[in-house]
Design a protein around this motif. Sequence first.
Motif, mmCIF file in Angstrom:
data_model
loop_
_atom_site.group_PDB
_atom_site.id
_atom_site.type_symbol
_atom_site.label_atom_id
_atom_site.label_comp_id
_atom_site.label_asym_id
_atom_site.label_seq_id
_atom_site.Cartn_x
_atom_site.Cartn_y
_atom_site.Cartn_z
ATOM 1 N N GLU A 177 0.905 -1.056 -0.121
ATOM 2 C CA GLU A 177 -0.028 0.028 0.062
ATOM 3 C C GLU A 177 0.921 1.083 0.065
ATOM 4 O OE1 GLU A 177 -3.086 -0.417 -0.489
ATOM 5 O OE2 GLU A 177 -2.743 -2.353 -0.497
ATOM 6 N N VAL A 178 1.847 1.122 0.872
ATOM 7 C CA VAL A 178 2.836 2.426 1.071
ATOM 8 C C VAL A 178 3.401 2.819 -0.449
ATOM 9 C CG1 VAL A 178 4.896 3.061 1.937
ATOM 10 C CG2 VAL A 178 3.275 2.184 3.484
ATOM 11 N N ILE A 179 3.838 1.515 -1.281
ATOM 12 C CA ILE A 179 4.542 1.808 -2.323
ATOM 13 C C ILE A 179 3.521 2.458 -3.372
ATOM 14 C CG2 ILE A 179 5.582 0.403 -4.542
ATOM 15 C CD1 ILE A 179 6.778 -1.265 -2.244
ATOM 16 N N SER A 180 2.060 1.903 -3.527
ATOM 17 C CA SER A 180 1.247 2.287 -4.526
ATOM 18 C C SER A 180 0.741 3.634 -4.185
ATOM 19 C CB SER A 180 0.211 1.262 -4.740
ATOM 20 O OG SER A 180 -0.459 0.829 -3.616
ATOM 21 N N PHE A 181 0.785 4.125 -2.840
ATOM 22 C CA PHE A 181 0.556 5.478 -2.354
ATOM 23 C C PHE A 181 1.578 6.593 -2.842
ATOM 24 C CE2 PHE A 181 0.940 8.643 1.165
ATOM 25 C CZ PHE A 181 -0.147 9.352 1.215
ATOM 26 N N ALA A 182 2.898 5.839 -2.725
ATOM 27 C CA ALA A 182 4.031 6.509 -3.072
ATOM 28 C C ALA A 182 3.902 6.905 -4.502
ATOM 29 C CB ALA A 182 5.368 6.161 -2.872
ATOM 30 N N ASN A 183 3.729 5.955 -5.254
ATOM 31 C CA ASN A 183 3.797 5.834 -6.806
ATOM 32 C C ASN A 183 2.457 6.830 -7.228
ATOM 33 O OD1 ASN A 183 6.018 4.345 -7.012
ATOM 34 N ND2 ASN A 183 4.888 2.547 -7.408
ATOM 35 N N SER A 195 10.461 12.013 -7.897
ATOM 36 C CA SER A 195 9.588 13.037 -8.135
ATOM 37 C C SER A 195 9.332 13.750 -6.827
ATOM 38 C CB SER A 195 8.265 12.304 -8.567
ATOM 39 O OG SER A 195 8.053 10.847 -8.070
ATOM 40 N N GLY A 196 10.280 13.603 -5.727
ATOM 41 C CA GLY A 196 10.486 14.468 -4.629
ATOM 42 C C GLY A 196 9.321 14.153 -3.512
ATOM 43 N N ASN A 197 8.492 13.228 -3.803
ATOM 44 C CA ASN A 197 7.312 12.885 -2.550
ATOM 45 C C ASN A 197 7.730 11.867 -1.553
ATOM 46 O OD1 ASN A 197 7.110 11.156 -4.794
ATOM 47 N ND2 ASN A 197 5.598 10.379 -3.765
ATOM 48 N N VAL A 198 8.904 11.494 -1.876
ATOM 49 C CA VAL A 198 9.435 10.389 -0.793
ATOM 50 C C VAL A 198 10.623 10.743 -0.116
ATOM 51 C CG1 VAL A 198 10.272 7.936 -0.476
ATOM 52 C CG2 VAL A 198 8.282 8.397 -1.896
ATOM 53 N N LEU A 199 10.916 11.105 1.087
ATOM 54 C CA LEU A 199 12.132 11.361 1.747
ATOM 55 C C LEU A 199 12.474 10.257 2.698
ATOM 56 C CD1 LEU A 199 13.928 13.726 2.829
ATOM 57 C CD2 LEU A 199 12.339 13.821 4.842
ATOM 58 N N GLY A 200 13.933 10.142 2.541
ATOM 59 C CA GLY A 200 14.646 9.222 3.595
ATOM 60 C C GLY A 200 15.457 9.844 4.357
ATOM 61 N N MET A 201 15.530 10.063 5.765
ATOM 62 C CA MET A 201 16.510 10.555 6.464
ATOM 63 C C MET A 201 17.150 9.949 7.736
ATOM 64 S SD MET A 201 14.321 13.647 8.005
ATOM 65 C CE MET A 201 15.837 14.475 8.799
ATOM 66 N N MET A 202 18.265 9.739 8.014
ATOM 67 C CA MET A 202 18.870 9.168 9.117
ATOM 68 C C MET A 202 18.467 9.791 10.416
ATOM 69 S SD MET A 202 19.699 6.038 8.215
ATOM 70 C CE MET A 202 19.911 5.531 9.669
ATOM 71 N N PRO A 203 18.694 11.217 10.471
ATOM 72 C CA PRO A 203 18.523 12.121 11.568
ATOM 73 C C PRO A 203 17.032 11.865 12.171
ATOM 74 C CG PRO A 203 19.853 13.130 10.412
ATOM 75 C CD PRO A 203 19.291 12.191 9.485
ATOM 76 N N HIS A 204 16.646 11.951 13.414
ATOM 77 C CA HIS A 204 15.177 11.804 13.864
ATOM 78 C C HIS A 204 14.581 13.107 14.203
ATOM 79 C CE1 HIS A 204 15.257 7.542 14.862
ATOM 80 N NE2 HIS A 204 16.567 7.679 14.795
ATOM 81 N N PRO A 205 13.820 13.885 13.220
ATOM 82 C CA PRO A 205 13.252 14.968 13.722
ATOM 83 C C PRO A 205 11.983 14.994 14.473
ATOM 84 C CG PRO A 205 12.643 13.997 11.282
ATOM 85 C CD PRO A 205 13.561 13.273 11.836
#
Lengths: 90, 240
Positions: free
Chosen positions: B71-77, B198-208
Motif C-alpha cells: 500500500e505504501v509503495i502504491s501510495f508513493a507511486n 518526483s520529490g514525494n518520498v524522503l529518507g533521512m537518518m536523523p530523527h526530527p
Amino acid sequence: MKTYTAHVTVTLRRSILDVQGKTVEHALHSLHMPSLTNVRIGKHIEVDVMAPDSETAQQLIDDACQKLLTNPVMEDYSISITESSTGVTA
Amino acid sequence: MNVGVVTFPGSNCDADARWAAGLDGSTVHKLWHKDTSLPTGLDLVILPGGFSYGDYLRTGAIARFSPIMNEVISFANRGGLVMGICNGFQILCEAGLLPGALIRNSDLSFICKDVYLRVENDSTPFTISTGSSSQQPTVLRIPIAHGEGRYTTSDADLRRLEDTGRVVFRYCDPDGTVSETSNPNGSMKNIAGIVNDSGNVLGMMPHPERAANDLIGSADGLTIFRSLAAFVERTTAATV
C-alpha cells in the motif's frame, strides 16, 4: 525430487570499503601476523531446497538471493550446492 | 494534515513520530504492518525508526515485504508523501522507493548524538518552510541514533542525486560547512537525507521527531513537519 543444501556466501561489494574486515586485519597485524591481508567479513547462509536437479536448485537459490537474501546495491554473493546427505525424498 | 505512522514489529520511534506529527493539530492514524489498506484521505505516511524484525538479514530487508508496504509503495507511486526516518529510510531503500543502501557506520559503532544538517534543497515538500537558500543555507540540529547509517550507492546514482538536487540534508559543522569531521558515519558526500525522483518520498537518518521541543534540546525537527503541513495546505487549496 531431491533435497539439496545450498551454501550462500554474502560479502560487501568490492567497491565498498569493508570496515569490519579492515579492523580485523589491523588486529591481526597487531598480533604479529603481518602476512595476513585483505580480510573480508560477510555472512554465511545455509538453506535446504527441494528440486528435481541441482540446476533447478541453483536457480531457486539465485532467485532467493536476488529477491531477499542479498542486496545488490551493497553485496555480492556466491552459491555452492550439494546434494543433501538426508537423501532422496518422495 | 492527515498522517499515518506505521508500526512494524521492532519499531521504537512510532509513538514519538505520532506525537511530533500531531503537534500542529494534524490527525494522526496508527497503522499496523499487517494492514492491507490505508485510511482514505491520507496526506503523509511515516515509516518510523527502530529495529524492524530485529534488523535480521539486513536493516529493513524483511519489513520491506510487510503487507502494508504494498500500500505504501502504491501510495508513493500515486504521489502521496512518504517519509522514512532512520529504520524507515533503510526500509525505503530496500523497497526500491529510494536508491542506495545504508550500511554499517565507518567506525563500526552505534552513534547516538546531535548532529548538524545543512538543508540543501528547500523546494521539497519536506523543507519548504525551512527558509534555506544557497546563499544562506539553514542548519538544523537533530539527533541521530543508528549503527547502520552510512549512505552508499553506485557512482551513477550518486551523480544523478547530486545533479538533480535530490540530496536534501547533508551532515555539516554548526556553521553549515560540510566537512569530513562533520560526517558521523562515513556516508558518501555527507548525505543524511535524500528524496526520490518526483520529490514525494524522503529518507533521512536523523530523527526530527526527537527534536520537536526546546525542552528536550532542540525544536529544529519541527520545521520538517511544518513544511509538510504547509505543503499539504497549499496543494489542497490549489485543488479546491
